[in-house]
Design a protein around this motif. Structure first.
Motif, PDB file in Angstrom:
ATOM      1  N   THR A  45       0.840  -1.190   0.000  1.00  0.00           N
ATOM      2  CA  THR A  45       0.000   0.000   0.000  1.00  0.00           C
ATOM      3  C   THR A  45       0.876   1.241   0.000  1.00  0.00           C
ATOM      4  O   THR A  45       2.043   1.197   0.388  1.00  0.00           O
ATOM      5  CB  THR A  45      -0.926   0.030   1.232  1.00  0.00           C
ATOM      6  N   SER A  46       0.287   2.321  -0.432  1.00  0.00           N
ATOM      7  CA  SER A  46       0.983   3.607  -0.445  1.00  0.00           C
ATOM      8  C   SER A  46       0.031   4.684   0.041  1.00  0.00           C
ATOM      9  O   SER A  46      -1.177   4.624  -0.218  1.00  0.00           O
ATOM     10  CB  SER A  46       1.442   3.966  -1.852  1.00  0.00           C
ATOM     11  N   ALA A  47       0.570   5.639   0.727  1.00  0.00           N
ATOM     12  CA  ALA A  47      -0.246   6.768   1.158  1.00  0.00           C
ATOM     13  C   ALA A  47      -0.569   7.624  -0.060  1.00  0.00           C
ATOM     14  O   ALA A  47       0.325   8.019  -0.799  1.00  0.00           O
ATOM     15  CB  ALA A  47       0.497   7.585   2.204  1.00  0.00           C
ATOM     16  N   LEU A  48      -1.836   7.870  -0.292  1.00  0.00           N
ATOM     17  CA  LEU A  48      -2.252   8.644  -1.460  1.00  0.00           C
ATOM     18  C   LEU A  48      -2.506  10.108  -1.139  1.00  0.00           C
ATOM     19  O   LEU A  48      -2.733  10.907  -2.038  1.00  0.00           O
ATOM     20  CB  LEU A  48      -3.525   8.035  -2.061  1.00  0.00           C
ATOM     21  N   GLY A  49      -2.501  10.441   0.129  1.00  0.00           N
ATOM     22  CA  GLY A  49      -2.734  11.819   0.516  1.00  0.00           C
ATOM     23  C   GLY A  49      -4.177  12.250   0.323  1.00  0.00           C
ATOM     24  O   GLY A  49      -4.447  13.419   0.083  1.00  0.00           O
ATOM     25  N   LEU A  50      -5.106  11.294   0.392  1.00  0.00           N
ATOM     26  CA  LEU A  50      -6.523  11.632   0.208  1.00  0.00           C
ATOM     27  C   LEU A  50      -7.021  12.458   1.378  1.00  0.00           C
ATOM     28  O   LEU A  50      -6.678  12.223   2.522  1.00  0.00           O
ATOM     29  CB  LEU A  50      -7.359  10.359   0.082  1.00  0.00           C
ATOM     30  N   ARG A  51      -7.892  13.399   1.059  1.00  0.00           N
ATOM     31  CA  ARG A  51      -8.453  14.243   2.110  1.00  0.00           C
ATOM     32  C   ARG A  51      -9.921  13.939   2.326  1.00  0.00           C
ATOM     33  O   ARG A  51     -10.611  14.685   2.978  1.00  0.00           O
ATOM     34  CB  ARG A  51      -8.279  15.694   1.729  1.00  0.00           C
ATOM     35  N   ILE A  52     -10.385  12.843   1.727  1.00  0.00           N
ATOM     36  CA  ILE A  52     -11.768  12.421   1.958  1.00  0.00           C
ATOM     37  C   ILE A  52     -11.746  10.995   2.479  1.00  0.00           C
ATOM     38  O   ILE A  52     -10.815  10.236   2.210  1.00  0.00           O
ATOM     39  CB  ILE A  52     -12.620  12.508   0.667  1.00  0.00           C
ATOM     40  N   LEU A  63     -19.667  12.907  -2.573  1.00  0.00           N
ATOM     41  CA  LEU A  63     -18.783  14.040  -2.335  1.00  0.00           C
ATOM     42  C   LEU A  63     -18.024  14.419  -3.603  1.00  0.00           C
ATOM     43  O   LEU A  63     -17.904  15.592  -3.947  1.00  0.00           O
ATOM     44  CB  LEU A  63     -17.799  13.708  -1.205  1.00  0.00           C
ATOM     45  N   LEU A  64     -17.551  13.412  -4.336  1.00  0.00           N
ATOM     46  CA  LEU A  64     -16.807  13.680  -5.571  1.00  0.00           C
ATOM     47  C   LEU A  64     -17.696  14.201  -6.691  1.00  0.00           C
ATOM     48  O   LEU A  64     -17.268  15.024  -7.493  1.00  0.00           O
ATOM     49  CB  LEU A  64     -16.074  12.412  -6.021  1.00  0.00           C
TER      50      LEU A  64
END
Length: 70
Positions: A45-52, A63-64
């Protein structure tokens, strides 16, 4: 026949007193019977930096899509 294979056949012939065909057959059978387990699958896994929060797919899609999709 590659040199390393021929050397293996010759060594088995001397050790066991076999003919060339018998030695080759034995070595091939050994190789065929050696079943290795496939490597275990590991999900990376990788951190995607999602803010939702995407744990609820329905809410994330709403939301999208924005308010115009309702």
């Amino acid at each position: 026949m590659d040199a390393d294979v021929a050397a293996g056949v010759e060594q088995l012939r001397r050790e066991r007193g076999l003919g060339v065909s018998a030695a080759v057959n034995e070595l091939v059978r050994r190789g065929l019977s050696r079943r290795s387990e496939p490597p275990r699958f590991r999900q990376e896994t990788s951190a995607l930096g999602l803010r939702i929060d995407v744990s609820n797919i329905g809410e994330a899609l709403e939301l999208l899509d924005g308010p115009s999709a309702r």
